[in-house]
Motif scaffolding. Sequence first.
Motif, PDB file in Angstrom:
ATOM      1  N   LEU A 167       0.816  -1.212   0.000  1.00 31.97           N
ATOM      2  CA  LEU A 167       0.000   0.000   0.000  1.00 31.97           C
ATOM      3  C   LEU A 167       0.851   1.263   0.000  1.00 31.97           C
ATOM      4  O   LEU A 167       0.350   2.346  -0.335  1.00 31.97           O
ATOM      5  N   ASP A 217      -0.251   5.378  -5.589  1.00 33.07           N
ATOM      6  CA  ASP A 217      -1.602   5.079  -6.111  1.00 33.07           C
ATOM      7  C   ASP A 217      -2.079   3.666  -5.780  1.00 33.07           C
ATOM      8  O   ASP A 217      -2.960   3.121  -6.452  1.00 33.07           O
ATOM      9  N   VAL A 231      -3.866   0.419  -4.066  1.00 30.98           N
ATOM     10  CA  VAL A 231      -5.089   0.031  -3.350  1.00 30.98           C
ATOM     11  C   VAL A 231      -5.135  -1.495  -3.260  1.00 30.98           C
ATOM     12  O   VAL A 231      -4.547  -2.197  -4.084  1.00 30.98           O
ATOM     13  N   ALA A 237      -5.721   4.661  -9.773  1.00 38.29           N
ATOM     14  CA  ALA A 237      -5.589   3.683  -8.691  1.00 38.29           C
ATOM     15  C   ALA A 237      -5.030   2.396  -9.272  1.00 38.29           C
ATOM     16  O   ALA A 237      -5.470   1.939 -10.332  1.00 38.29           O
ATOM     17  N   ALA A 262      -6.614   1.849   1.132  1.00 38.57           N
ATOM     18  CA  ALA A 262      -5.527   2.691   0.641  1.00 38.57           C
ATOM     19  C   ALA A 262      -4.925   3.432   1.836  1.00 38.57           C
ATOM     20  O   ALA A 262      -5.475   3.397   2.945  1.00 38.57           O
ATOM     21  N   ARG A 263      -3.791   4.076   1.632  1.00 37.99           N
ATOM     22  CA  ARG A 263      -3.259   4.937   2.679  1.00 37.99           C
ATOM     23  C   ARG A 263      -4.186   6.137   2.867  1.00 37.99           C
ATOM     24  O   ARG A 263      -4.868   6.558   1.938  1.00 37.99           O
ATOM     25  N   GLN A 308      -3.719   8.929   0.486  1.00 35.63           N
ATOM     26  CA  GLN A 308      -4.173   8.585  -0.860  1.00 35.63           C
ATOM     27  C   GLN A 308      -5.700   8.561  -0.913  1.00 35.63           C
ATOM     28  O   GLN A 308      -6.309   9.006  -1.884  1.00 35.63           O
ATOM     29  N   ALA A 309      -6.327   8.046   0.153  1.00 33.43           N
ATOM     30  CA  ALA A 309      -7.783   7.946   0.189  1.00 33.43           C
ATOM     31  C   ALA A 309      -8.444   9.314   0.137  1.00 33.43           C
ATOM     32  O   ALA A 309      -9.511   9.481  -0.460  1.00 33.43           O
ATOM     33  N   TYR A 359      -8.935  10.280  -3.351  1.00 29.37           N
ATOM     34  CA  TYR A 359      -9.990   9.544  -4.036  1.00 29.37           C
ATOM     35  C   TYR A 359     -11.375   9.960  -3.566  1.00 29.37           C
ATOM     36  O   TYR A 359     -12.371   9.783  -4.279  1.00 29.37           O
TER      37      TYR A 359
END
Length: 396
Positions: free
Chosen positions: A134, A138, A140, A176, A196-197, A200-201, A204
Amino acid sequence: MNWIALKMLTGDRAKYLGLVFGVTFATLLMAQQMSIFVGIMKRTGSQILDVGDADIWVMDNKVRFIDEVPGMPDTELHRVRGVPGVKWAVRMYKGQVRARMPDGNFRTVVLFGLDDATLVGAPQEMLAGKIGDLRRPDAVIVDKAGYEYLWPDDVDAIKTEGYQLGKVFEMNDRRAVLVGVCQVSMPFMSTPVLYARYSQATLYAPHERNLLSFVLAKAVDGERPEEVCKRIEEQTGHSGLDGDDRRLMALTGDQFFWKTIWYFMGSTGIPINFGITIVLGFIVGVAIAGQTFYLFTVENLKQFGSLKAMGVGNARLTGMVLLQGAVVGLLGYGIGLGLTAVFFESTSHMVHLAGLGLRWQVALGVGAAVLVIVLLASLLSLRRVWVLEPAVVFRG
């Protein structure tokens, strides 16, 4: 006498099988519906149970269940960390986002954003890839059922070629990359679950001012999580600009799990629908077994009268009838539970029914219901035996 009771029971094979069938059908209906109900209720809070790293969930005080979570300011994380008794605290994002697949189709997914440094709340079982992946750009991870839902054309090839990592899709117009497949509990809506981290989330997720869904915390060794929860609620209270109380709500994982279940129990029609079916199963069992057992007893009144004429008392005759009921109940209960187990075993490979099965608590509950059915059926017929006159043997 017991041998005579059993011979009387099995003498009329049609009625004997009818009694067993009635109890079997009632057992099957009640056990299956109760098991599905318990499984669905557990699914509502399954994502809470999957997080085994943290003792405490901290959230907005208006949260009613896990899928309805307003965002909090990031500053709340530091407030929780400053409460005595908190060993550590990390942030978590949870929300529904829309994924755009390479073929242009859209799919709604549940996205979890895990703390970048610790990845607390990550899935415990990986089927492909590693949790540490992870940290790639990008990256997931998707759950097994979600993989099969998002890429149905790959299902047949999984057994021979394994999961195909490196697949690229988009969320919120951002790239992703699939780096792993995990095994987690099925969610309530059978929606794909992505991890996700946190950093990163948040890219999104839909654009909102506050994206912190939960603060996951661990109590200091020797501290009771319940006491730390109370301390967090007491020390994080403050008033917002509108004068509302903005105190945080802190719950243990078990408390949050049951809070979610009780929300669905009280706010949806699930309990009523399943409850009606279970009650109907009980009524059908009583009706079929009671009526058949009553007719069976009436047709054997001469035999019971003969036993009375030979000096057999009501107590002994009652024991004989109850023995007959116990034999029918045990056979019907065993066959019904067996058919229930076969049903869940034969459907265990279906994604939408994964995780549903016969539980020992359900088996005990249905056993108690079958006991009541047998007792009611026996009592309906015993009244005729108790008032029976031995002279009936010599009539006609």
